[in-house]
Design a protein around this motif. Sequence first.
Motif, PDB file in Angstrom:
ATOM      1  N   GLN A   1       0.537  -1.519  -0.642  1.00 21.62           N
ATOM      2  CA  GLN A   1       0.060   0.124   0.168  1.00 21.62           C
ATOM      3  C   GLN A   1       1.037   1.480  -0.196  1.00 21.62           C
ATOM      4  OE1 GLN A   1      -2.621   0.544   3.533  1.00 21.62           O
ATOM      5  NE2 GLN A   1      -4.586   0.908   2.028  1.00 21.62           N
ATOM      6  N   ARG A   2       1.901   0.692   0.398  1.00 19.83           N
ATOM      7  CA  ARG A   2       2.987   2.677   0.868  1.00 19.83           C
ATOM      8  C   ARG A   2       3.753   3.170  -0.875  1.00 19.83           C
ATOM      9  NH1 ARG A   2       7.639   3.137   5.573  1.00 19.83           N
ATOM     10  NH2 ARG A   2       7.924   5.152   4.513  1.00 19.83           N
ATOM     11  N   PHE A   3       3.865   1.188  -1.085  1.00 18.67           N
ATOM     12  CA  PHE A   3       4.578   1.512  -2.886  1.00 18.67           C
ATOM     13  C   PHE A   3       3.210   1.452  -3.244  1.00 18.67           C
ATOM     14  CE2 PHE A   3       7.904  -0.014  -0.760  1.00 18.67           C
ATOM     15  CZ  PHE A   3       9.270  -0.224  -2.489  1.00 18.67           C
ATOM     16  N   THR A   4       2.220   1.639  -3.677  1.00 16.15           N
ATOM     17  CA  THR A   4       1.228   2.416  -4.268  1.00 16.15           C
ATOM     18  C   THR A   4       0.707   3.428  -4.181  1.00 16.15           C
ATOM     19  OG1 THR A   4       0.091   0.352  -4.596  1.00 16.15           O
ATOM     20  CG2 THR A   4      -1.084   1.895  -4.239  1.00 16.15           C
ATOM     21  N   THR A   5       0.667   4.319  -2.769  1.00 14.25           N
ATOM     22  CA  THR A   5       0.324   5.444  -2.761  1.00 14.25           C
ATOM     23  C   THR A   5       1.993   6.585  -2.353  1.00 14.25           C
ATOM     24  OG1 THR A   5      -0.523   4.829  -0.620  1.00 14.25           O
ATOM     25  CG2 THR A   5       0.628   7.207  -1.015  1.00 14.25           C
TER      26      THR A   5
END
Length: 307
Positions: A243-247
């Motif tokens: 999720q952090r990478f996607t954000t």
Amino acid sequence: MRVTPWMEQQQFLYNITNIDNSMQNTQEQLSTGKTLNKASDNPLAVSEDMNLASEVQETSGYLSTISTGLTWMNNTSTALQGIISQLQEVQSDVVQALNSTNMSAGGQQGLADTVAQLIQGIYQTADQRQGNNYIFGGQASQTQPSTYLKKSPSDSPSPVPSGATSEMNYQIASGVSVSITVTASDIFLTAPGSSPNLQDTLNNIQSDLTAGNETGLQQDLSDLNANLTQVINLNADLGARIQRFTTAQNQLQQYSTNLTNEKGGIEGADMAQVITQFTTDQTVYTAALQMGAQILLPSLVNYLPNS
């Protein structure tokens, strides 16, 4: 002051040269679609444009890294979910063995064989690769994890290689590094609390099922529950990193778009304006030639272009 024919000729040539240079610049803008074709066009704007180009390139590099990291982590999460599913089947079989008080020796052995196959499937999943790298290998990504894991009670695994417990970190922004890995050591060799690690729990289950050791299986089930919770938590932590990478990817893509638009605004030519300017320059150039033909000596005008 008396204006001589020579002075008129020099002024005429100066004006014609300026108009011709302007036409050449405008024509170059028409062909390239850019107002900045060389440093002398606008040194300040060229410097700003080059800085923006550098930022766009850097952002593109981070986006490429994030994309690679997301592919790796998504494959890891899929494999982890496979391990969790197989562990839940082992859990179900252990519960069945504990609740089947009148199970025959053949039935007990069949259940032991089923669990053994599930355990082999778990280790097979642990050996999954992306390209030539084992996704659970950590920094020792060229070493097959099952070679240093004890896949059955009789196995003698190889020593854990250097780097197998070390995570791979990807830099997703200036000064920001995030791990993209879950290692086989995290899954199989790390004990949750006071329980044995997953590798030992699986081996104990195989031994106790084969021997019909109900007391041992009771403890094995408790240990497996702790191990399963640990693997689920590893997958949840990995999900948070995904999720952090996607954000970060979404933010960088928007930032890259803004940079590209700003860069285009600096170097991009307003084609309607450029076409109008080119038409005007052509008109002025033709008029200047016609006027020059009237006021200058014919011998000079004969050597000038008239288009």
